[in-house]
Scaffold this motif. Structure first.
Motif, PDB file in Angstrom:
ATOM      1  N   GLU B  48       0.849  -1.187   0.000  1.00  0.00           N
ATOM      2  CA  GLU B  48       0.000   0.000   0.000  1.00  0.00           C
ATOM      3  C   GLU B  48       0.881   1.230   0.000  1.00  0.00           C
ATOM      4  O   GLU B  48       2.099   1.139   0.078  1.00  0.00           O
ATOM      5  CB  GLU B  48      -0.902  -0.036   1.229  1.00  0.00           C
ATOM      6  CG  GLU B  48      -1.726  -1.301   1.296  1.00  0.00           C
ATOM      7  CD  GLU B  48      -2.728  -1.269   2.410  1.00  0.00           C
ATOM      8  OE1 GLU B  48      -2.295  -1.347   3.572  1.00  0.00           O
ATOM      9  OE2 GLU B  48      -3.920  -1.157   2.130  1.00  0.00           O
ATOM     10  N   SER B  49       0.246   2.417  -0.050  1.00  0.00           N
ATOM     11  CA  SER B  49       1.070   3.621  -0.050  1.00  0.00           C
ATOM     12  C   SER B  49       1.807   3.704   1.282  1.00  0.00           C
ATOM     13  O   SER B  49       1.265   3.338   2.315  1.00  0.00           O
ATOM     14  CB  SER B  49       0.208   4.859  -0.279  1.00  0.00           C
ATOM     15  OG  SER B  49      -0.833   4.904   0.638  1.00  0.00           O
ATOM     16  N   GLY B  50       3.068   4.150   1.230  1.00  0.00           N
ATOM     17  CA  GLY B  50       3.878   4.187   2.437  1.00  0.00           C
ATOM     18  C   GLY B  50       4.630   2.895   2.684  1.00  0.00           C
ATOM     19  O   GLY B  50       5.384   2.790   3.637  1.00  0.00           O
ATOM     20  N   ALA B  51       4.438   1.902   1.813  1.00  0.00           N
ATOM     21  CA  ALA B  51       5.141   0.636   2.006  1.00  0.00           C
ATOM     22  C   ALA B  51       6.609   0.756   1.586  1.00  0.00           C
ATOM     23  O   ALA B  51       7.429  -0.058   1.956  1.00  0.00           O
ATOM     24  CB  ALA B  51       4.464  -0.470   1.217  1.00  0.00           C
ATOM     25  N   GLY B  52       6.914   1.778   0.794  1.00  0.00           N
ATOM     26  CA  GLY B  52       8.291   1.982   0.356  1.00  0.00           C
ATOM     27  C   GLY B  52       8.601   1.300  -0.959  1.00  0.00           C
ATOM     28  O   GLY B  52       9.763   1.188  -1.343  1.00  0.00           O
ATOM     29  N   LYS B  53       7.578   0.891  -1.711  1.00  0.00           N
ATOM     30  CA  LYS B  53       7.863   0.108  -2.918  1.00  0.00           C
ATOM     31  C   LYS B  53       8.499   0.961  -4.016  1.00  0.00           C
ATOM     32  O   LYS B  53       9.467   0.528  -4.642  1.00  0.00           O
ATOM     33  CB  LYS B  53       6.597  -0.608  -3.428  1.00  0.00           C
ATOM     34  CG  LYS B  53       5.376   0.259  -3.572  1.00  0.00           C
ATOM     35  CD  LYS B  53       4.137  -0.592  -3.774  1.00  0.00           C
ATOM     36  CE  LYS B  53       2.938   0.220  -4.206  1.00  0.00           C
ATOM     37  NZ  LYS B  53       2.611   1.349  -3.307  1.00  0.00           N
ATOM     38  N   SER B  54       7.998   2.194  -4.241  1.00  0.00           N
ATOM     39  CA  SER B  54       8.638   3.054  -5.247  1.00  0.00           C
ATOM     40  C   SER B  54      10.034   3.444  -4.810  1.00  0.00           C
ATOM     41  O   SER B  54      10.964   3.491  -5.623  1.00  0.00           O
ATOM     42  CB  SER B  54       7.825   4.337  -5.453  1.00  0.00           C
ATOM     43  OG  SER B  54       6.691   4.070  -6.213  1.00  0.00           O
ATOM     44  N   THR B  55      10.168   3.740  -3.524  1.00  0.00           N
ATOM     45  CA  THR B  55      11.479   4.140  -2.989  1.00  0.00           C
ATOM     46  C   THR B  55      12.505   3.033  -3.199  1.00  0.00           C
ATOM     47  O   THR B  55      13.634   3.293  -3.606  1.00  0.00           O
ATOM     48  CB  THR B  55      11.335   4.446  -1.489  1.00  0.00           C
ATOM     49  OG1 THR B  55      10.188   5.286  -1.314  1.00  0.00           O
ATOM     50  CG2 THR B  55      12.546   5.141  -0.956  1.00  0.00           C
ATOM     51  N   ASP B 180      19.421  -3.855 -19.352  1.00  0.00           N
ATOM     52  CA  ASP B 180      19.326  -5.156 -18.689  1.00  0.00           C
ATOM     53  C   ASP B 180      18.135  -5.191 -17.739  1.00  0.00           C
ATOM     54  O   ASP B 180      17.638  -6.250 -17.408  1.00  0.00           O
ATOM     55  CB  ASP B 180      20.598  -5.419 -17.869  1.00  0.00           C
ATOM     56  CG  ASP B 180      21.830  -5.365 -18.733  1.00  0.00           C
ATOM     57  OD1 ASP B 180      21.908  -6.174 -19.668  1.00  0.00           O
ATOM     58  OD2 ASP B 180      22.678  -4.487 -18.516  1.00  0.00           O
ATOM     59  N   LEU B 181      17.750  -4.001 -17.263  1.00  0.00           N
ATOM     60  CA  LEU B 181      16.715  -3.933 -16.233  1.00  0.00           C
ATOM     61  C   LEU B 181      15.824  -2.719 -16.482  1.00  0.00           C
ATOM     62  O   LEU B 181      16.310  -1.633 -16.818  1.00  0.00           O
ATOM     63  CB  LEU B 181      17.395  -3.801 -14.851  1.00  0.00           C
ATOM     64  CG  LEU B 181      16.511  -3.453 -13.651  1.00  0.00           C
ATOM     65  CD1 LEU B 181      15.476  -4.539 -13.397  1.00  0.00           C
ATOM     66  CD2 LEU B 181      17.365  -3.219 -12.409  1.00  0.00           C
ATOM     67  N   ILE B 182      14.500  -2.920 -16.337  1.00  0.00           N
ATOM     68  CA  ILE B 182      13.573  -1.790 -16.402  1.00  0.00           C
ATOM     69  C   ILE B 182      12.784  -1.758 -15.100  1.00  0.00           C
ATOM     70  O   ILE B 182      12.309  -2.792 -14.631  1.00  0.00           O
ATOM     71  CB  ILE B 182      12.592  -1.892 -17.583  1.00  0.00           C
ATOM     72  CG1 ILE B 182      13.354  -1.978 -18.905  1.00  0.00           C
ATOM     73  CG2 ILE B 182      11.656  -0.699 -17.617  1.00  0.00           C
ATOM     74  CD1 ILE B 182      12.454  -2.039 -20.111  1.00  0.00           C
ATOM     75  N   ILE B 183      12.679  -0.571 -14.513  1.00  0.00           N
ATOM     76  CA  ILE B 183      11.846  -0.406 -13.322  1.00  0.00           C
ATOM     77  C   ILE B 183      10.505   0.157 -13.786  1.00  0.00           C
ATOM     78  O   ILE B 183      10.451   1.264 -14.319  1.00  0.00           O
ATOM     79  CB  ILE B 183      12.479   0.605 -12.327  1.00  0.00           C
ATOM     80  CG1 ILE B 183      13.962   0.375 -12.158  1.00  0.00           C
ATOM     81  CG2 ILE B 183      11.714   0.626 -11.014  1.00  0.00           C
ATOM     82  CD1 ILE B 183      14.345  -0.738 -11.266  1.00  0.00           C
ATOM     83  N   PHE B 184       9.435  -0.584 -13.611  1.00  0.00           N
ATOM     84  CA  PHE B 184       8.092  -0.087 -13.945  1.00  0.00           C
ATOM     85  C   PHE B 184       7.437   0.384 -12.649  1.00  0.00           C
ATOM     86  O   PHE B 184       7.153  -0.429 -11.770  1.00  0.00           O
ATOM     87  CB  PHE B 184       7.239  -1.197 -14.561  1.00  0.00           C
ATOM     88  CG  PHE B 184       7.683  -1.616 -15.928  1.00  0.00           C
ATOM     89  CD1 PHE B 184       7.262  -0.919 -17.043  1.00  0.00           C
ATOM     90  CD2 PHE B 184       8.515  -2.707 -16.099  1.00  0.00           C
ATOM     91  CE1 PHE B 184       7.674  -1.303 -18.311  1.00  0.00           C
ATOM     92  CE2 PHE B 184       8.927  -3.096 -17.355  1.00  0.00           C
ATOM     93  CZ  PHE B 184       8.510  -2.397 -18.467  1.00  0.00           C
ATOM     94  N   ASP B 185       7.200   1.681 -12.538  1.00  0.00           N
ATOM     95  CA  ASP B 185       6.647   2.231 -11.303  1.00  0.00           C
ATOM     96  C   ASP B 185       5.164   2.537 -11.504  1.00  0.00           C
ATOM     97  O   ASP B 185       4.801   3.605 -11.980  1.00  0.00           O
ATOM     98  CB  ASP B 185       7.445   3.491 -10.932  1.00  0.00           C
ATOM     99  CG  ASP B 185       7.133   3.965  -9.528  1.00  0.00           C
ATOM    100  OD1 ASP B 185       6.256   3.366  -8.882  1.00  0.00           O
ATOM    101  OD2 ASP B 185       7.767   4.924  -9.070  1.00  0.00           O
ATOM    102  N   GLU B 186       4.302   1.619 -11.156  1.00  0.00           N
ATOM    103  CA  GLU B 186       2.846   1.764 -11.307  1.00  0.00           C
ATOM    104  C   GLU B 186       2.472   2.243 -12.718  1.00  0.00           C
ATOM    105  O   GLU B 186       1.754   3.229 -12.860  1.00  0.00           O
ATOM    106  CB  GLU B 186       2.305   2.783 -10.284  1.00  0.00           C
ATOM    107  CG  GLU B 186       2.648   2.450  -8.854  1.00  0.00           C
ATOM    108  CD  GLU B 186       1.442   2.035  -8.037  1.00  0.00           C
ATOM    109  OE1 GLU B 186       0.398   1.750  -8.651  1.00  0.00           O
ATOM    110  OE2 GLU B 186       1.560   1.967  -6.813  1.00  0.00           O
TER     111      GLU B 186
END
Lengths: 318, 554
Positions: B48-55, B180-186
């Motif tokens: 959820e928001s605040g979980a730190g996933k984007s960070t 080599d790597l892509i970060i998909f942020d929501e």
């Protein structure tokens, strides 16, 4: 494009309205001043009869509103009339002076605009660094001093102590181009010091304002250099506010430089206007005011057009 | 993970600690997280928001946003520790070897440049390709991601391209250097559910085709189930659970994961219309426009007492405009709005105080719907004194009663500023403010969209209880069909300013229907990891039979 045309047409209509209002205010203002040109020229010793005769000769015995309507009618036909003081054609008198004013303004702008933009971009790039603070202190100090003071300081150092430039910028039509440039350099430098702070700070603020945008973060995460991010990604989106401040300063360079002209004895339009006010030479004052007001209207229109041209949303609709 | 060995490891994060700035002090928001990502693997980060996933996702690039800083741990990317690497070293890797896809493509594309210029920028600046070669690759990638007119679309500016297309163009841009790597942020959170399908399919296809590793960040477990090989569940900056996608969905180990999985299971039985009852609100053949742009075309809706009517449709379908017309904020051009049998003036300015009182609204963003400088006492007290004329002790008692109704302790909350609350609590205050006027009808405009799923579910349950206790009617505007399933009695489907279909919930969730309704219903992601494959196969089958189910603006 149709949109720009429509805006230009609207602005011209509004511009004419502005000019009309300005001419009314100037006319009333001069009428309200004590004394008129007849008293000014004939001096204190003149008898009431000579003053009255002189007034009749100049056409000043006619009621004010009729004189105004006559002036307006002639103006609409492109005839600015003659100076009351020396009977010369005003268009000729002003044309020369306005050319000089423009020359000084263009020289000052050619120095100050690129300088301000470069300093602003660098300040945004190295924000909060020693360079940033130094530029801010220097430009803000120079804008804080009165213009004549800046002018005298420059004269003291660059004309008296180290006589590099002449302290009097007396140019005429016959002066060769580079000679002219050389002679106006000191007044132009004075003006640069006065206007550069505004433009520099707006450039810096407009760019920094954008640095938190997602597309700037994106540019960072593409691994672009910091300089490229500022110049290619932030600057194009910051142009609209920068253009507005630059144009306001350009208008100031044309319209607001009387003090500098006086200090350097430069034959510009501002000086002519001030002289004419003190002589109560109404037609010359009116004509100068029209030119100044027109300059403002045109430059603001230019700013708006440039803002549209730099905004792809407006230039390339969906 | 037995098929992977250590040689395949692309990213290895150990003991990652990140601090965030609040005011003048720093507090830890990520508390020692470990993460392994193998070459070609797709890892889902969920929370959820605040979980730190984007960070955490950004930290995998060695990047911390302003107001955040990486304070501990190591981030090994192909042997380089990005936590310690210098700025120049990281900029060589960003874009070239690790690329980022942001949540809102509309905001992350620079509005001043054409798409092709933004696509070719990274390869040319990193010295990996010439401009001409990169342009050719762009066209191929645009085609691969099924963008219309792949040769010409690059010449457009971002604002000339729709949201779903832009999101795929951003994926193409991320692949411009073959990272080599892509970060998909929501990447699909900001999209309509009907548009989301094509973007998900395109992303998955491209990632597989180039064997790119990916970290896929989302709050939607059903979406990540389609995309990821492995899932990490995060909460408050800690790892809750980690495992292979199918294994975790089949048998979650932790309670929190189970809660996330069951979040869409709340259902309320349908409430029947009493025979012969006149509707409380009758919207009859209403047309409305913003200036010269028509938005609603002959919309009719009935809302009965004690019932919930869900208005569904994608953004721009006219749902919120309908709410503005009913409340009189945007007077209708033609048609009629009747309340309890009485025709109401079309503009709120001509409505009496009592007409205004009986209909209240709750908005999508509680943050902006509440005055940040007011205390809760004033926020709720104002409608009580304005509509009901209560003062002094009576007013205070009523405010306390309302706070109790929304399950917030009056002693604790009545003197707080609205800024001292969480998102869910703010929305509760908005509900109390609407209730303060003692309305019969409440218009809820996307009231749960800005909230985390578990919080949203609590709000729905609260609304439900209030409806049962107070006999309220709701007009529930939403694009989220899970919400509709949970609380609606009746469903109205809107598309391009028209009502395309309406009926009781039980009927509406059984196909077949109008093409748009079926498209909308079938586009809601399900937890089944094979759902996207089945759906695409099913749609391909239907297309062969001449029925194309595809979002208009995909």
């Amino acid at each position: 494009m149709a949109q720009i045309m429509k805006m230009v047409a609207q602005r011209f209509a509004l511009g004419f309205l502005t000019l009309f209002v300005v001419s009314l205010i100037i006319f009333l203002g001069i009428e309200l001043l004590p004394g008129d040109i007849a008293e000014e020229i004939l001096g204190q010793g003149a008898t009431p009869e000579t003053v009255a005769a002189f007034r009749r000769e100049l056409g000043l015995d006619v009621p004010a509103h009729i004189r105004y309507v006559e002036w307006l009618w002639n103006m609409l036909q492109g005839d600015m009339g003659r100076s009351l003081a020396n009977k010369r054609e005003i268009s000729e008198l002003i044309g020369l002076r306005f050319g000089n004013t423009l020359f000084l303004a263009v020289t000052a702008a050619a120095i100050s605009v690129p300088l301000a933009l470069t300093l602003g971009v660098l300040a945004a790039l190295y924000r909060y660094s020693f360079y940033d603070r130094a530029v801010n202190v220097v430009t803000l100090s120079s804008i804080s001093f009165p213009e004549f003071f800046v002018a005298y300081i420059l004269i003291f150092f660059l004309a008296v102590t180290y006589p590099v430039f002449p302290s009097i910028a007396n140019i005429s039509d016959a002066t060769p181009f580079w000679d002219k440039v050389y002679k106006v350099l000191l007044p132009a430098l004075t003006l640069t010091l006065v206007v550069v702070a505004h433009m520099m700070r707006m450039t810096r603020a407009a760019i920094i304002n954008l640095l938190a945008s997602p597309y700037i973060e994106m540019a960072n995460l593409k691994g672009l250099s910091r300089a490229r991010i500022i110049v290619k990604h932030a600057l194009p989106n910051a142009l609209a506010p920068i253009i507005n401040v630059v144009v306001i300063n350009l208008a100031y360079l044309i319209v607001g430089v009387v003090v500098v002209e006086v200090v350097f004895v430069y034959p510009g339009l501002g000086q002519l206007m001030v002289d004419s006010v003190s002589k109560r030479d109404l037609p010359v004052v009116q004509a100068s005011a029209m030119i100044f007001a027109g300059t403002y209207v045109l430059l603001n229109l230019l700013a708006d057009i440039l803002s549209i041209l730099t905004n792809p949303r407006l230039l390339h609709p969906r | 993970m037995s098929e992977h060995n250590d040689k395949d490891i692309l990213v290895r994060i150990r003991g990652l600690r990140i601090e965030g700035q609040s005011g003048d002090h720093w507090t830890e928001i990520v508390h020692g997280v470990d993460l392994d990502l193998h070459k070609g693997e797709v890892l889902g980060l969920i929370g959820e928001s605040g979980a730190g996933k984007s960070t955490i996702g950004l930290a995998a690039m060695g990047f911390a946003r302003d107001g955040c800083r990486i304070t501990g741990g190591e981030i090994l990317f192909d042997g380089t520790d990005l936590a310690k690497a210098g700025e120049d070293e990281k900029r060589k890797i960003w874009g070239a070897r690790i690329a980022y896809v942001a949540q809102s493509a509309a905001a992350a594309f620079n509005p001043a440049h054409r798409l092709i210029d933004q696509f070719t920028e990274a390869p040319v600046q990193h010295g990996l390709s010439s401009r001409a070669q990169s342009e050719e690759e762009a066209k191929a990638l645009f085609a691969r991601l099924q963008l219309p007119d792949p040769d010409g679309i690059g010449l457009r500016y971002p604002h000339q391209v729709s949201g779903g297309q832009l999101q795929r163009a951003m994926t193409a841009m991320a692949m411009s250097c073959k990272p080599d790597l892509i970060i998909f942020d929501e990447p699909t959170t900001a999209l309509d559910v009907t548009t989301q399908i094509e973007v998900l399919a395109a992303i998955r296809d491209a990632v597989e085709a180039f064997d790119t590793a990916a970290i896929y960040i989302t709050h939607d477990l059903a979406v990540v189930a389609q995309m990821a090989d492995r899932i990490m569940v995060l909460r408050h900056g800690n790892l809750v659970e980690e495992g292979e996608t199918r294994a975790m969905l089949a048998a979650p180990k932790e309670d929190y994961t189970r809660d996330l999985l069951s979040v869409r299971s709340f259902r309320r039985p349908e409430h029947p219309i009493p025979a012969g009852e006149a509707p409380l609100l009758k919207v009859d053949n209403v047309t409305a426009a913003y200036g010269d742009v028509p938005v609603l075309h002959g919309v009719s809706v009935d809302i009965h007492r004690k019932r919930t009517v869900a208005i569904v449709g994608e953004s721009g379908s006219g749902k919120s405009t309908l709410a503005r017309v009913i409340t009189g904020l945007l007077p209708a051009k033609s048609g009629a709005v009747s309340y309890d049998g009485e025709e109401m003036p079309l503009s709120y300015k001509q409505r009496g105080k009592d007409q205004l009182r009986r209909m209240q609204m709750i908005y999508q963003m509680p943050d902006t719907a509440l005055n940040p400088r007011q205390r809760i006492r004033d926020v709720i007290g104002r409608p009580v004194s304005f509509y009901l004329g209560l003062t002094g002790k009576q007013l205070e008692d009523r405010v306390r009663e309302l706070l109790t109704m929304i399950e917030l302790d009056p002693d604790d909350y009545i003197d707080r500023l609205t800024t001292e609350l969480s998102g869910g609590q703010k929305q509760r205050i908005c509900i109390a403010r609407a209730l303060a006027a003692e309305p019969q009808l409440i218009i809820c405009d996307e009231v749960t969209s800005a909230l985390d799923q578990l919080v949203a579910e609590d709000i729905l349950k609260l609304l439900q209880r209030l409806q049962d206790d107070l006999g309220l009617s709701y007009m529930f505007i939403t694009h989220d069909l899970a919400t509709v399933r949970a609380i609606a009695d009746e469903v109205v489907v809107m598309y391009q300013g028209k009502v395309v279909e309406h009926g009781p919930k039980t009927e509406m969730f059984k196909p077949p229907h109008h093409d748009y309704t079926d498209l909308l219903l079938s586009s809601v992601p399900e937890m089944d990891p094979d759902w996207l494959d089945k759906l695409l196969a099913d749609r391909a089958e239907q297309a062969k039979q001449g029925r194309v189910l595809k979002a208009a603006d995909h």
